[in-house]
Design a protein around this motif. Structure first.
Motif, PDB file in Angstrom:
ATOM      1  N   SER A 192       0.715  -1.324  -0.205  1.00 24.90           N
ATOM      2  CA  SER A 192       0.034   0.000  -0.011  1.00 24.90           C
ATOM      3  C   SER A 192       0.887   1.121   0.017  1.00 24.90           C
ATOM      4  N   LEU A 193       1.996   1.208   0.615  1.00 24.03           N
ATOM      5  CA  LEU A 193       3.154   2.189   0.636  1.00 24.03           C
ATOM      6  C   LEU A 193       3.184   2.538  -0.802  1.00 24.03           C
ATOM      7  N   MET A 194       3.560   1.610  -1.499  1.00 18.69           N
ATOM      8  CA  MET A 194       3.874   1.858  -2.918  1.00 18.69           C
ATOM      9  C   MET A 194       2.908   2.455  -3.840  1.00 18.69           C
ATOM     10  N   PHE A 195       1.598   1.992  -3.386  1.00 21.50           N
ATOM     11  CA  PHE A 195       0.461   2.657  -4.198  1.00 21.50           C
ATOM     12  C   PHE A 195       0.354   4.165  -3.642  1.00 21.50           C
ATOM     13  N   SER A 196       0.294   4.507  -2.360  1.00 23.16           N
ATOM     14  CA  SER A 196       0.164   5.629  -1.839  1.00 23.16           C
ATOM     15  C   SER A 196       1.193   6.692  -1.989  1.00 23.16           C
ATOM     16  N   GLN A 197       2.354   5.992  -2.492  1.00 23.72           N
ATOM     17  CA  GLN A 197       3.551   7.175  -2.694  1.00 23.72           C
ATOM     18  C   GLN A 197       3.245   8.100  -3.791  1.00 23.72           C
ATOM     19  N   PHE A 198       2.439   7.715  -4.713  1.00 19.67           N
ATOM     20  CA  PHE A 198       2.204   8.517  -5.904  1.00 19.67           C
ATOM     21  C   PHE A 198       1.014   9.649  -5.433  1.00 19.67           C
ATOM     22  N   SER A 199       0.411   9.543  -4.508  1.00 15.56           N
ATOM     23  CA  SER A 199      -0.592  10.471  -3.972  1.00 15.56           C
ATOM     24  C   SER A 199      -0.133  11.127  -2.628  1.00 15.56           C
ATOM     25  N   ASP A 200       0.980  10.753  -2.076  1.00 15.67           N
ATOM     26  CA  ASP A 200       1.651  11.381  -0.866  1.00 15.67           C
ATOM     27  C   ASP A 200       1.986  12.583  -1.049  1.00 15.67           C
ATOM     28  N   ILE A 201       2.895  13.381   0.072  1.00 10.58           N
ATOM     29  CA  ILE A 201       3.564  14.455  -0.295  1.00 10.58           C
ATOM     30  C   ILE A 201       4.807  14.251  -1.080  1.00 10.58           C
ATOM     31  N   LYS A 202       4.942  15.040  -2.061  1.00 13.33           N
ATOM     32  CA  LYS A 202       5.992  14.713  -3.033  1.00 13.33           C
ATOM     33  C   LYS A 202       7.553  15.080  -2.613  1.00 13.33           C
ATOM     34  N   HIS A 212      13.181   1.164  -1.950  1.00 16.37           N
ATOM     35  CA  HIS A 212      13.085   0.781  -0.476  1.00 16.37           C
ATOM     36  C   HIS A 212      11.805  -0.364  -0.351  1.00 16.37           C
ATOM     37  N   HIS A 213      10.880   0.382  -0.701  1.00 14.49           N
ATOM     38  CA  HIS A 213       9.518  -0.635  -0.444  1.00 14.49           C
ATOM     39  C   HIS A 213       9.520  -1.789  -1.466  1.00 14.49           C
ATOM     40  N   VAL A 217       9.347  -5.425   0.094  1.00 21.88           N
ATOM     41  CA  VAL A 217       8.128  -6.501  -0.209  1.00 21.88           C
ATOM     42  C   VAL A 217       8.992  -7.813  -0.575  1.00 21.88           C
ATOM     43  N   GLY A 218      10.130  -7.643  -1.482  1.00 25.65           N
ATOM     44  CA  GLY A 218      10.785  -8.956  -1.950  1.00 25.65           C
ATOM     45  C   GLY A 218      11.410  -9.735  -0.667  1.00 25.65           C
ATOM     46  N   LEU A 219      11.764  -8.877   0.196  1.00 27.19           N
ATOM     47  CA  LEU A 219      12.567  -9.874   1.355  1.00 27.19           C
ATOM     48  C   LEU A 219      11.367 -10.530   2.192  1.00 27.19           C
ATOM     49  N   ILE A 220      10.332  -9.704   2.527  1.00 32.10           N
ATOM     50  CA  ILE A 220       9.361 -10.465   3.225  1.00 32.10           C
ATOM     51  C   ILE A 220       8.821 -11.590   2.197  1.00 32.10           C
ATOM     52  N   SER A 221       8.583 -11.397   1.127  1.00 25.40           N
ATOM     53  CA  SER A 221       8.148 -12.415   0.322  1.00 25.40           C
ATOM     54  C   SER A 221       9.348 -13.701   0.280  1.00 25.40           C
ATOM     55  N   PHE A 222      10.390 -13.256   0.039  1.00 20.74           N
ATOM     56  CA  PHE A 222      11.348 -14.293   0.030  1.00 20.74           C
ATOM     57  C   PHE A 222      11.541 -15.153   1.343  1.00 20.74           C
ATOM     58  N   SER A 223      11.281 -14.670   2.265  1.00 15.84           N
ATOM     59  CA  SER A 223      11.427 -15.434   3.773  1.00 15.84           C
ATOM     60  C   SER A 223      10.215 -16.327   3.715  1.00 15.84           C
ATOM     61  N   TYR A 224       9.005 -15.955   3.168  1.00 16.06           N
ATOM     62  CA  TYR A 224       7.864 -16.643   3.398  1.00 16.06           C
ATOM     63  C   TYR A 224       7.798 -17.838   2.498  1.00 16.06           C
ATOM     64  N   VAL A 225       8.356 -17.625   1.296  1.00 10.61           N
ATOM     65  CA  VAL A 225       8.543 -18.828   0.287  1.00 10.61           C
ATOM     66  C   VAL A 225       9.258 -19.925   0.660  1.00 10.61           C
ATOM     67  N   ASN A 226      10.442 -19.657   1.225  1.00  8.06           N
ATOM     68  CA  ASN A 226      11.235 -20.785   1.787  1.00  8.06           C
ATOM     69  C   ASN A 226      11.143 -21.022   3.258  1.00  8.06           C
ATOM     70  N   ASN A 227       9.877 -20.592   3.712  1.00  2.80           N
ATOM     71  CA  ASN A 227       9.177 -20.948   4.903  1.00  2.80           C
ATOM     72  C   ASN A 227      10.185 -20.679   6.095  1.00  2.80           C
ATOM     73  N   MET A 228      10.874 -19.287   6.186  1.00  4.61           N
ATOM     74  CA  MET A 228      11.875 -18.886   7.362  1.00  4.61           C
ATOM     75  C   MET A 228      10.788 -18.011   7.886  1.00  4.61           C
ATOM     76  N   VAL A 229       9.721 -18.111   8.063  1.00  6.69           N
ATOM     77  CA  VAL A 229       8.552 -17.162   8.659  1.00  6.69           C
ATOM     78  C   VAL A 229       8.917 -16.857  10.107  1.00  6.69           C
ATOM     79  N   ARG A 230       9.254 -18.053  10.650  1.00  6.36           N
ATOM     80  CA  ARG A 230       9.456 -17.866  12.156  1.00  6.36           C
ATOM     81  C   ARG A 230      10.526 -17.027  12.685  1.00  6.36           C
ATOM     82  N   VAL A 231      11.734 -17.055  12.063  1.00 10.99           N
ATOM     83  CA  VAL A 231      12.744 -15.897  12.237  1.00 10.99           C
ATOM     84  C   VAL A 231      12.249 -14.634  11.723  1.00 10.99           C
ATOM     85  N   GLY A 232      11.436 -14.728  10.376  1.00 10.64           N
ATOM     86  CA  GLY A 232      10.847 -13.495   9.672  1.00 10.64           C
ATOM     87  C   GLY A 232      10.223 -12.728  10.664  1.00 10.64           C
ATOM     88  N   SER A 233       9.301 -13.448  11.477  1.00 11.51           N
ATOM     89  CA  SER A 233       8.398 -12.684  12.266  1.00 11.51           C
ATOM     90  C   SER A 233       9.171 -12.064  13.399  1.00 11.51           C
TER      91      SER A 233
END
Length: 390
Positions: A192-202, A212-213, A217-233
């Motif tokens: 949502s930050l990626m969406f709102s960045q286009f309408s937020d303060i420039k 950065h966003h 997103v990539g790092l959160i998704s990466f840890s989810y796919v290989n099931n490192m969600v416990r340490v990710g949390s």
């Protein structure tokens, strides 16, 4: 396309030795392991979060801002002038002496009057304190809620108290509803930050923050796919722990509660140093690098994950150094407020005075004795150095 998909989802990269995707099929009815398809739920949820934010800022945060006498809009506006407006929008927002002389002859205006027009026009484009208050109040609300949710969830999780549980039985660790919701909500928020960045303060760092966003997103998704969600949390909880404090300090600054701003900034600084320089390396990195090595052993995605977390630690050290510089300078001045406009808090164009007599660099007052637009709490400056995330 099939060959590309097979290469991307190679089991030799994502999974430990002798583990296949077929092994990670649902173990029993009602139980399942993390799957990449689960992350698609974050996209519609991101739109919901974005809609909630619009409602929150427009009705709740705006009401709070007005109750603190922070009115929307800008102060003095530039008088309508088609010639100057065309120069402002098409050529330059801060004309040099050559442009000023030409405009002075064309309009038969004094140069100082033209400079004053451009200054007022630039101020019109700058976000009001009311707008910045509403944005910060939304972030404070979300960061506080997600931290409370994640912390309460982790209090009931064995890996909160013994990080070796992040790796016992890996990768055959069943996904719990609480962990799934924690991950998807965090992922949806950053989407949502990626969406709102286009309408937020420039801001001047628009491209940097978008990347950065995207990386978050990539790092959160990466840890989810290989099931490192416990340490990710654990990583997410550590980073969420100081976010709301920074936003709270900024709200206090916008509301002109200087002592409260000072106090909150100090609390934020202490929390940041404790979580990023002590808890994160001792608690999280030790588990991902050494405990996992002993229990599971390294594999390609393990190396990638740890390298990313180490890069994050380097950023923590850089941010901590910059925040400490701000804190030391603030204490030497006797207060946590400074007059340096941060990149995060400024619009895409700085309001550089072009008149003969410039406002003193460290003066808290602007023209006509009113509070200058450059007066910001050190909390705002700190956010220029630190965007809390993965």
């Amino acid at each position: 396309m099939a060959a590309l998909s097979a290469w991307f989802w190679s089991e030799r990269f994502w999974l430990p030795h002798n583990v296949t995707w077929a092994d990670l099929a649902d173990p029993a009815p009602g139980l399942e392991y993390p799957k990449a398809g689960h992350l698609l739920a974050a996209l519609p949820l991101a739109l919901v979060i974005f809609s909630v934010r619009i409602f929150f800022e427009r009705f709740i945060a705006s009401f709070c801002a007005q109750s603190l006498h922070l009115q929307p809009g800008v102060g003095r506006r530039a008088q309508p002038n088609a010639v100057l407006e065309k120069v402002y929008t098409s050529i330059t927002k801060s004309p040099d002496s050559r442009h000023l002389d030409g405009l002075s002859k064309q309009l038969d205006w004094d140069v100082r009057k033209i400079q004053r027009w451009f200054r007022h026009r630039r101020n019109q484009d700058k976000p009001s304190t009311h707008t910045k208050f509403c944005e910060s109040m939304w972030r404070l609300t979300f960061y506080l809620c997600i931290f409370i949710y994640g912390f309460r969830f982790l209090l009931q999780s064995p890996w909160m108290w013994d990080t070796r549980h992040c790796w016992y039985g890996y990768p055959y660790q069943v996904l719990t509803p609480g962990l799934y919701h924690y991950y998807v909500i965090e992922l949806a928020f950053y989407c949502s930050l990626m969406f709102s960045q286009f309408s937020d303060i420039k801001r001047k760092d628009f491209v940097i923050m978008f990347i950065h966003h995207l990386a978050t997103v990539g790092l959160i998704s990466f840890s989810y796919v290989n099931n490192m969600v416990r340490v990710g949390s654990l990583v997410m909880c550590v980073h969420d722990s100081s976010d709301f404090l920074l936003e709270a300090a900024k709200l206090a600054n916008y509301a002109k509660y200087q002592r409260l701003c000072d106090f909150l900034f100090i609390v934020f600084s202490v929390a940041f140093f404790l979580t990023r320089l002590i808890i994160y390396p001792i608690w999280v990195l030790n588990s991902t690098m050494f405990e996992s090595w002993d229990i599971v052993g390294p594999f390609p995605s393990w190396w990638v994950f740890n390298i990313l977390l180490l890069v994050l630690q380097v950023l923590h050290i850089i941010w901590s150094y910059l925040i400490s510089r701000i804190a030391v300078k603030a204490m030497l001045r006797g207060k946590v407020c400074n007059d340096v406009r941060s990149d995060i808090e400024s619009s895409s164009e700085e309001d550089t005075p072009t008149e003969g007599l410039k406002t003193p660099a460290h003066s808290p007052k602007g023209e006509n004795g009113e509070n200058g637009t450059n007066g910001h709490c050190a909390a705002s400056k700190a956010q220029a150095q630190h965007r809390n995330s993965w």
